[in-house]
Design a protein around this motif. Structure first.
Motif, PDB file in Angstrom:
ATOM      1  N   ALA A 176       0.825  -1.213   0.000  1.00  0.00           N
ATOM      2  CA  ALA A 176       0.000   0.000   0.000  1.00  0.00           C
ATOM      3  C   ALA A 176       0.854   1.255   0.000  1.00  0.00           C
ATOM      4  CB  ALA A 176      -0.935  -0.013   1.207  1.00  0.00           C
ATOM      5  N   ARG A 177       1.973   1.235   0.697  1.00  0.00           N
ATOM      6  CA  ARG A 177       2.849   2.407   0.760  1.00  0.00           C
ATOM      7  C   ARG A 177       3.750   2.515  -0.472  1.00  0.00           C
ATOM      8  NH1 ARG A 177       3.162   5.315   5.348  1.00  0.00           N
ATOM      9  NH2 ARG A 177       2.059   4.535   7.177  1.00  0.00           N
ATOM     10  N   ASP A 178       4.157   1.382  -1.008  1.00  0.00           N
ATOM     11  CA  ASP A 178       5.089   1.396  -2.139  1.00  0.00           C
ATOM     12  C   ASP A 178       4.527   2.084  -3.379  1.00  0.00           C
ATOM     13  OD1 ASP A 178       6.952   0.117  -0.626  1.00  0.00           O
ATOM     14  OD2 ASP A 178       6.757  -1.832  -1.602  1.00  0.00           O
ATOM     15  N   GLU A 179       3.214   2.034  -3.556  1.00  0.00           N
ATOM     16  CA  GLU A 179       2.591   2.640  -4.744  1.00  0.00           C
ATOM     17  C   GLU A 179       2.496   4.154  -4.560  1.00  0.00           C
ATOM     18  OE1 GLU A 179       1.683   1.340  -7.539  1.00  0.00           O
ATOM     19  OE2 GLU A 179       1.340  -0.799  -7.247  1.00  0.00           O
ATOM     20  N   LEU A 180       3.589   4.771  -4.218  1.00  0.00           N
ATOM     21  CA  LEU A 180       3.645   6.196  -3.890  1.00  0.00           C
ATOM     22  C   LEU A 180       3.199   7.059  -5.064  1.00  0.00           C
ATOM     23  CD1 LEU A 180       4.484   8.432  -1.895  1.00  0.00           C
ATOM     24  CD2 LEU A 180       6.829   8.175  -2.738  1.00  0.00           C
ATOM     25  N   GLY A 181       2.032   7.699  -4.911  1.00  0.00           N
ATOM     26  CA  GLY A 181       1.508   8.574  -5.956  1.00  0.00           C
ATOM     27  C   GLY A 181       0.943   7.865  -7.160  1.00  0.00           C
ATOM     28  N   THR A 182       0.942   6.529  -7.130  1.00  0.00           N
ATOM     29  CA  THR A 182       0.542   5.775  -8.323  1.00  0.00           C
ATOM     30  C   THR A 182      -0.587   4.784  -8.082  1.00  0.00           C
ATOM     31  OG1 THR A 182       2.057   3.903  -7.999  1.00  0.00           O
ATOM     32  CG2 THR A 182       2.954   5.855  -9.057  1.00  0.00           C
ATOM     33  N   GLY A 183      -0.960   4.530  -6.832  1.00  0.00           N
ATOM     34  CA  GLY A 183      -2.003   3.544  -6.570  1.00  0.00           C
ATOM     35  C   GLY A 183      -2.189   3.282  -5.096  1.00  0.00           C
ATOM     36  N   GLN A 184      -2.343   4.349  -4.323  1.00  0.00           N
ATOM     37  CA  GLN A 184      -2.469   4.233  -2.871  1.00  0.00           C
ATOM     38  C   GLN A 184      -3.854   4.620  -2.356  1.00  0.00           C
ATOM     39  OE1 GLN A 184       0.701   7.149  -2.117  1.00  0.00           O
ATOM     40  NE2 GLN A 184       1.726   5.586  -0.901  1.00  0.00           N
ATOM     41  N   VAL A 185      -4.730   5.088  -3.217  1.00  0.00           N
ATOM     42  CA  VAL A 185      -5.934   5.774  -2.756  1.00  0.00           C
ATOM     43  C   VAL A 185      -7.212   4.988  -3.057  1.00  0.00           C
ATOM     44  CG1 VAL A 185      -7.342   7.858  -3.085  1.00  0.00           C
ATOM     45  CG2 VAL A 185      -4.858   8.042  -2.914  1.00  0.00           C
ATOM     46  N   TYR A 186      -8.105   4.975  -2.064  1.00  0.00           N
ATOM     47  CA  TYR A 186      -9.461   4.453  -2.229  1.00  0.00           C
ATOM     48  C   TYR A 186     -10.408   5.640  -2.402  1.00  0.00           C
ATOM     49  CZ  TYR A 186      -8.599  -0.425  -0.831  1.00  0.00           C
ATOM     50  OH  TYR A 186      -8.183  -1.733  -0.774  1.00  0.00           O
ATOM     51  N   MET A 187     -11.364   5.506  -3.313  1.00  0.00           N
ATOM     52  CA  MET A 187     -12.361   6.550  -3.542  1.00  0.00           C
ATOM     53  C   MET A 187     -13.705   5.932  -3.905  1.00  0.00           C
ATOM     54  SD  MET A 187     -10.784   9.667  -5.787  1.00  0.00           S
ATOM     55  CE  MET A 187      -9.612  10.837  -5.103  1.00  0.00           C
ATOM     56  N   SER A 188     -14.773   6.677  -3.613  1.00  0.00           N
ATOM     57  CA  SER A 188     -16.070   6.333  -4.178  1.00  0.00           C
ATOM     58  C   SER A 188     -16.118   6.877  -5.603  1.00  0.00           C
ATOM     59  CB  SER A 188     -17.201   6.949  -3.351  1.00  0.00           C
ATOM     60  OG  SER A 188     -17.178   8.362  -3.462  1.00  0.00           O
ATOM     61  N   ALA A 189     -17.059   6.375  -6.389  1.00  0.00           N
ATOM     62  CA  ALA A 189     -17.195   6.854  -7.768  1.00  0.00           C
ATOM     63  C   ALA A 189     -17.561   8.334  -7.790  1.00  0.00           C
ATOM     64  CB  ALA A 189     -18.253   6.030  -8.505  1.00  0.00           C
ATOM     65  N   GLY A 190     -18.410   8.757  -6.850  1.00  0.00           N
ATOM     66  CA  GLY A 190     -18.792  10.160  -6.789  1.00  0.00           C
ATOM     67  C   GLY A 190     -17.633  11.068  -6.451  1.00  0.00           C
ATOM     68  N   ASP A 191     -16.802  10.652  -5.495  1.00  0.00           N
ATOM     69  CA  ASP A 191     -15.625  11.448  -5.141  1.00  0.00           C
ATOM     70  C   ASP A 191     -14.643  11.526  -6.309  1.00  0.00           C
ATOM     71  OD1 ASP A 191     -16.534  12.076  -2.639  1.00  0.00           O
ATOM     72  OD2 ASP A 191     -14.852  11.187  -1.553  1.00  0.00           O
ATOM     73  N   LEU A 192     -14.489  10.424  -7.024  1.00  0.00           N
ATOM     74  CA  LEU A 192     -13.568  10.427  -8.158  1.00  0.00           C
ATOM     75  C   LEU A 192     -14.036  11.421  -9.225  1.00  0.00           C
ATOM     76  CD1 LEU A 192     -11.107   9.385  -9.640  1.00  0.00           C
ATOM     77  CD2 LEU A 192     -12.479   7.456 -10.477  1.00  0.00           C
ATOM     78  N   TYR A 193     -15.336  11.441  -9.504  1.00  0.00           N
ATOM     79  CA  TYR A 193     -15.835  12.416 -10.468  1.00  0.00           C
ATOM     80  C   TYR A 193     -15.609  13.834  -9.960  1.00  0.00           C
ATOM     81  CZ  TYR A 193     -18.838  15.377 -13.231  1.00  0.00           C
ATOM     82  OH  TYR A 193     -19.301  16.407 -14.024  1.00  0.00           O
ATOM     83  N   ARG A 194     -15.849  14.063  -8.688  1.00  0.00           N
ATOM     84  CA  ARG A 194     -15.668  15.405  -8.145  1.00  0.00           C
ATOM     85  C   ARG A 194     -14.226  15.881  -8.331  1.00  0.00           C
ATOM     86  NH1 ARG A 194     -18.019  17.921  -2.657  1.00  0.00           N
ATOM     87  NH2 ARG A 194     -19.803  16.819  -3.483  1.00  0.00           N
ATOM     88  N   VAL A 195     -13.267  14.980  -8.103  1.00  0.00           N
ATOM     89  CA  VAL A 195     -11.860  15.352  -8.232  1.00  0.00           C
ATOM     90  C   VAL A 195     -11.495  15.630  -9.682  1.00  0.00           C
ATOM     91  CG1 VAL A 195      -9.485  14.545  -7.988  1.00  0.00           C
ATOM     92  CG2 VAL A 195     -11.131  14.142  -6.154  1.00  0.00           C
ATOM     93  N   ILE A 196     -11.795  14.692 -10.573  1.00  0.00           N
ATOM     94  CA  ILE A 196     -11.360  14.840 -11.959  1.00  0.00           C
ATOM     95  C   ILE A 196     -12.075  16.001 -12.634  1.00  0.00           C
ATOM     96  CG2 ILE A 196     -11.094  13.698 -14.178  1.00  0.00           C
ATOM     97  CD1 ILE A 196      -9.316  12.601 -11.930  1.00  0.00           C
ATOM     98  N   SER A 197     -13.356  16.192 -12.357  1.00  0.00           N
ATOM     99  CA  SER A 197     -14.062  17.331 -12.948  1.00  0.00           C
ATOM    100  C   SER A 197     -13.520  18.642 -12.390  1.00  0.00           C
ATOM    101  CB  SER A 197     -15.571  17.224 -12.702  1.00  0.00           C
ATOM    102  OG  SER A 197     -15.879  17.264 -11.311  1.00  0.00           O
ATOM    103  N   ALA A 198     -13.140  18.661 -11.110  1.00  0.00           N
ATOM    104  CA  ALA A 198     -12.544  19.861 -10.516  1.00  0.00           C
ATOM    105  C   ALA A 198     -11.212  20.181 -11.179  1.00  0.00           C
ATOM    106  CB  ALA A 198     -12.361  19.686  -9.015  1.00  0.00           C
TER     107      ALA A 198
END
Length: 374
Positions: free
Chosen positions: A269-291
């Motif tokens: 979980a730590r090794d994926e630094l900046g590349t695959g460490q994060v859990y998100m809901s689909a709604g949160d992911l849209y909020r981030v990318i659209s922002a």
């Protein structure tokens, strides 16, 4: 009998004028029925509207594929269709819901790329800067620019997985990568997907900001956008509504898609630094990318600069960029994820699944909706 003082008032409710009296409080109350107040009609917000055209495509397509996860379609920034299916955790029989969090894997790179650009806008970094300014011990670093690292055209190749085999600090993870990374001069300027580029970019961010990547992500993304269903994999709260990842073979029988939970430890979980460490809901992911795409993290002009000069694969800063759509994908640890989104951030399809197959079916599923949205 105590005196009553009546105050005549006109009440305008939902366009209907009502006459009523407001009685002052007293020791005794009249037994007559109070005047009925007509409430205004409930307003259905744009984000709750459902469009049958999208719903009728989304649900049958994913049901046919025995989809396990959450899917949402947005049109003009409105949620017009959604679908949840399967178990977030089969052992406890908890089902995937709209706010279930999934590992987004490599989609995280698109967020890391914008955090890098944020430092460029603050004149603390330039896309033309060389890696040697920060990590001179990396082979070939004097020939590698920040832009090339964002575009995966640096020529860096990492032997083995990113990071060490035990949970360590970000600095230790990067030093482990540096001890094993190689530079192929013939690949400099040519696209080769290597996660080590983004590991090193995170190290650069930490050197510049004097914050950990997690701290930077938390302040600039989670807090700024008021995300409620986002967390780092190694810091998931016990109460988090997060899915378990499951792995399977091609065309796994519908009765046994949850036979193989995918293990994940703190080191991974730590090794994926900046590349695959994060859990998100689909709604949160849209909020981030659209922002991101609407200039809420860095300006539109800065985004245009960031997304220029994509490699021949059309990849730059975490996105595969085409005229009408940007896309990003992720897979690993029992999860698959895809987002297809218009460059203005208004139309999008998000697929987050907690079932991973060798053929990466979620990416192919996402492609089936492009004609509807873009």
């Amino acid at each position: 009998m105590l005196k009553q003082s009546c105050l005549r008032k006109i009440l305008v409710v939902g366009g209907v004028i009502l006459l009523g009296s407001m009685l002052l409080k007293s020791a005794t109350r009249a037994t007559s029925k109070p005047h009925q107040i007509i409430a205004p009609p409930k307003v259905v917000t744009a984000k709750q509207q459902v469009d049958p055209k999208f719903k009728n495509k989304l649900v049958p397509t994913l049901k046919k594929d025995n989809y396990s996860g959450t899917a949402i379609i947005y049109q003009n920034s409105r949620r017009v269709a959604s679908y949840n299916a399967g178990y977030a955790d089969y052992l406890s029989r908890s089902k995937n819901q709209l706010n279930t969090m999934y590992e987004i894997d490599s989609i995280q790179k698109s967020i890391t790329g914008v955090l890098v650009m944020q430092q460029v806008t603050q004149h603390k970094l330039a896309l033309s800067d060389h890696l040697s300014m920060f990590y001179p011990d990396v082979p070939g670093s004097q020939n590698i620019t920040i832009r090339q690292m964002l575009n995966m055209t640096s020529g860096l190749v990492l032997t083995g997985p990113v990071g060490p085999n035990m949970a360590e600090s970000d600095t230790q993870i990067i030093q482990s990568d540096i001890s094993r990374v190689h530079y192929l001069g013939v690949m400099n300027g040519h696209w080769d997907y290597q996660a080590v580029n983004f590991n090193l970019l995170c190290g650069i961010l930490e050197k510049i900001t004097r914050q950990s990547y997690q701290q930077l992500f938390t302040t600039q993304i989670i807090h700024k956008l008021h995300l409620r269903h986002t967390a780092f994999a190694y810091a998931l709260p016990n109460s988090a509504d997060s899915a378990t990842g499951y792995s399977g073979l091609i065309n796994t029988n519908q009765a046994s898609p949850y036979a193989k939970p995918s293990g994940r430890n703190q080191a991974i979980a730590r090794d994926e630094l900046g590349t695959g460490q994060v859990y998100m809901s689909a709604g949160d992911l849209y909020r981030v990318i659209s922002a991101i795409l609407t200039g809420k993290i860095v300006s539109i002009a800065s985004l245009q600069q960031l997304y220029q000069g994509a490699s021949y694969s059309s990849y730059t800063a975490g996105f595969y960029t085409h005229p009408n759509v940007k896309s990003a994908n992720g897979d690993g640890y029992g999860f698959e994820s895809s987002i297809h989104i218009s460059p203005d951030g208004k139309n999008a399809l998000i697929l987050l699944s907690n079932y991973q197959e060798p053929l990466f079916k979620t990416r192919d599923l996402a492609n089936q909706f492009d004609y509807l949205l873009f």
